[in-house]
Design a protein around this motif. Structure first.
Motif, PDB file in Angstrom:
ATOM      1  N   GLU A  27      18.288  -1.477  -3.733  1.00 28.37           N
ATOM      2  CA  GLU A  27      17.916  -0.288  -4.522  1.00 28.37           C
ATOM      3  C   GLU A  27      16.414  -0.016  -4.424  1.00 28.37           C
ATOM      4  N   LYS A  28      15.625  -1.031  -4.044  1.00 29.05           N
ATOM      5  CA  LYS A  28      14.168  -0.865  -3.845  1.00 29.05           C
ATOM      6  C   LYS A  28      13.842  -1.034  -2.363  1.00 29.05           C
ATOM      7  N   ARG A  29      14.818  -0.841  -1.518  1.00 29.59           N
ATOM      8  CA  ARG A  29      14.672  -0.942  -0.052  1.00 29.59           C
ATOM      9  C   ARG A  29      14.069  -2.294   0.348  1.00 29.59           C
ATOM     10  N   ALA A  31      11.808  -4.037  -0.973  1.00 27.12           N
ATOM     11  CA  ALA A  31      10.353  -4.190  -1.121  1.00 27.12           C
ATOM     12  C   ALA A  31      10.074  -5.581  -1.696  1.00 27.12           C
ATOM     13  N   ALA A  67      10.971  -2.692   3.006  1.00 17.66           N
ATOM     14  CA  ALA A  67      10.005  -1.588   2.864  1.00 17.66           C
ATOM     15  C   ALA A  67       8.600  -2.104   2.593  1.00 17.66           C
ATOM     16  N   GLY A  68       8.326  -3.361   2.973  1.00 17.75           N
ATOM     17  CA  GLY A  68       6.969  -3.899   2.831  1.00 17.75           C
ATOM     18  C   GLY A  68       6.700  -4.422   1.428  1.00 17.75           C
ATOM     19  N   GLN A  69       5.414  -4.610   1.127  1.00 17.61           N
ATOM     20  CA  GLN A  69       5.066  -5.121  -0.203  1.00 17.61           C
ATOM     21  C   GLN A  69       5.481  -4.096  -1.262  1.00 17.61           C
ATOM     22  N   ASP A  70       5.897  -4.606  -2.404  1.00 23.56           N
ATOM     23  CA  ASP A  70       6.282  -3.727  -3.508  1.00 23.56           C
ATOM     24  C   ASP A  70       5.008  -3.119  -4.096  1.00 23.56           C
ATOM     25  N   LEU A  71       4.856  -1.802  -3.910  1.00 18.44           N
ATOM     26  CA  LEU A  71       3.602  -1.139  -4.309  1.00 18.44           C
ATOM     27  C   LEU A  71       3.364  -1.229  -5.815  1.00 18.44           C
ATOM     28  N   TYR A 113      14.773   0.153   7.774  1.00 23.36           N
ATOM     29  CA  TYR A 113      13.315   0.298   7.590  1.00 23.36           C
ATOM     30  C   TYR A 113      12.594  -1.051   7.667  1.00 23.36           C
ATOM     31  N   VAL A 115       8.626  -1.950   7.227  1.00 21.78           N
ATOM     32  CA  VAL A 115       7.381  -1.248   6.914  1.00 21.78           C
ATOM     33  C   VAL A 115       6.255  -2.230   6.544  1.00 21.78           C
ATOM     34  N   GLY A 116       5.049  -1.909   6.977  1.00 25.12           N
ATOM     35  CA  GLY A 116       3.827  -2.602   6.543  1.00 25.12           C
ATOM     36  C   GLY A 116       3.914  -4.117   6.608  1.00 25.12           C
ATOM     37  N   GLY A 117       3.879  -4.746   5.428  1.00 30.65           N
ATOM     38  CA  GLY A 117       3.886  -6.209   5.335  1.00 30.65           C
ATOM     39  C   GLY A 117       5.121  -6.858   5.947  1.00 30.65           C
ATOM     40  N   SER A 139       2.674   2.113   7.429  1.00 34.22           N
ATOM     41  CA  SER A 139       2.435   3.235   6.515  1.00 34.22           C
ATOM     42  C   SER A 139       1.114   3.102   5.749  1.00 34.22           C
ATOM     43  N   GLU A 140       0.443   1.957   5.908  1.00 36.85           N
ATOM     44  CA  GLU A 140      -0.743   1.676   5.086  1.00 36.85           C
ATOM     45  C   GLU A 140      -1.742   2.837   5.092  1.00 36.85           C
ATOM     46  N   TRP A 143      -1.262   5.650   2.659  1.00 36.33           N
ATOM     47  CA  TRP A 143      -1.425   5.553   1.198  1.00 36.33           C
ATOM     48  C   TRP A 143      -2.699   4.832   0.787  1.00 36.33           C
TER      49      TRP A 143
END
Ligand code: ACO
Length: 304
Positions: A27-29, A31, A67-71, A113, A115-117, A139-140, A143
């Motif tokens: 649900e949070k891809r 992250a 989806a990389g680190q959880d923003l 996906y 992404v990033g991390g 994507s870094e 953002w």
């Protein structure tokens, strides 16, 4: 056997020694939150010494690999709390320090996906197999940060400087086929064959002597940045370590491999490992195995 249940990760152990580690926050891809990293550090540390695990496959539940680190949870919620930030950062090193020289083979199965991390554990796994339509993105830049946590360094060490610069500065997404063409992943396959092809590689690796495989992995990693003379010494010492580890279980892969090829004529090293390599067993080779091996070597030669 790892029986504990985790909140962000699912661990499934097959009887043959293949262990699936599935990032489980679809649900949070998938992250990567501080809790996720704490669990992954615990899981990967435990699997490294788990006798039932010979190979680890990392993948993601749902539409994302990660989806990389959880923003929100990894970045924003630890801002102003240096202790929590440091702990999350330390635990997140399962992807780099731990995976890079892991004692067992690791495969990243990139299903969506990435992404990033998430590039870190894609690159630090020994093999990465992507779905053709997986979506990769640095994507870094879009953002507000640079690809940190060593991602910039890993990218420029792994792909060409042109590709590293282009994708890091533009943030443009690219697919699994493009990732394979730039050697970011080992290869890519259509999504429908992703699991089958990943298991095919895992099963092939299971047939090898696990001490030899461990030494070989370490040799490829460790010599990367070594001077010529240091590398030569390292490789001699590493081969001695393989012998010692084999001896601890009453085996000698070197002697056994030569014996089966020269004396028994039961296999051809160009096409397969010696009989019993996967189990680290030596001893008399049955006649039926001898026949089977001759047949498969002939078959392989005909295919060429
Ligand atoms: N951090 C925190 N939450 C995330 C992240 C992330 N990296 N990625 C996705 N989510 C959350 C979304 O906020 C959303 O939560 P909500 O349902 O509570 O609103 C949920 O996951 C689903 O995300 P959507 O954007 O709706 O999913 P979609 O499939 O449409 O898009 C995509 C997926 C493209 C991955 C998009 O979510 C995205 O761009 N995520 C950000 C990826 C990113 O930039 N990661 C950081 C990399 S840098 C680094 O790792 C250091």
């Amino acid at each position: 056997m790892l029986t504990k249940k985790f909140t962000c990760v699912k661990v499934d152990q097959q009887k043959d020694g293949i262990t699936w580690v599935t990032f489980n926050r679809p649900e949070k891809r998938n992250a990567m939150s501080p809790t996720f990293h704490r669990e992954m550090m615990e899981i990967m540390t435990a699997l490294q010494v788990d006798p039932d695990t010979k190979i680890v496959i990392l993948t993601g539940a749902g539409t994302a690999y990660s989806a990389g680190q959880d923003l929100k949870e990894y970045f924003r919620e630890t801002d102003g709390n240096p202790g929590a930030k440091a702990e999350a950062g330390a635990n997140s090193r399962w992807r780099s320090d731990l995976l890079w020289m892991y004692d067992k083979p690791t495969i990243a199965m990139i299903n969506g996906y990435c992404v990033g991390g998430a590039f870190t554990h894609c690159i630090c796994s020994d093999f990465a197999i992507a779905a053709d339509d997986a979506v990769f993105s640095l994507s870094e830049v879009n953002w507000g940060i640079l690809p940190g946590g060593m991602v910039s360094k890993m990218m420029s060490d792994t792909v060409s400087p042109r590709d590293a610069m282009y994708y890091a500065c533009s943030g443009r997404p690219f697919n699994g086929k493009e990732a394979a063409a730039m050697r970011l992943v080992t290869f890519s396959v259509p999504k429908r064959s992703l699991k089958r092809e990943t298991l095919k590689l895992a099963r092939e690796l299971l047939q090898k002597n696990q001490n030899v495989l461990r030494g070989t992995k370490h040799a490829i990693r460790a010599t990367q940045n070594m001077h010529w003379n240091a590398a030569a010494d390292y490789l001699v010492a590493k081969q001695a370590e393989i012998k010692m580890r084999d001896a601890a279980r009453g085996h000698d892969s070197y002697q056994e491999g030569i014996r089966q090829f020269i004396d028994e004529k039961t296999y051809k090293p160009v096409f397969s490992p010696y009989i019993g390599a996967g189990e680290g067993k030596s001893g008399a080779v049955k006649k039926s195995a001898k026949k089977r091996s001759k047949k498969s070597a002939k078959k392989a030669t005909r295919k060429k």
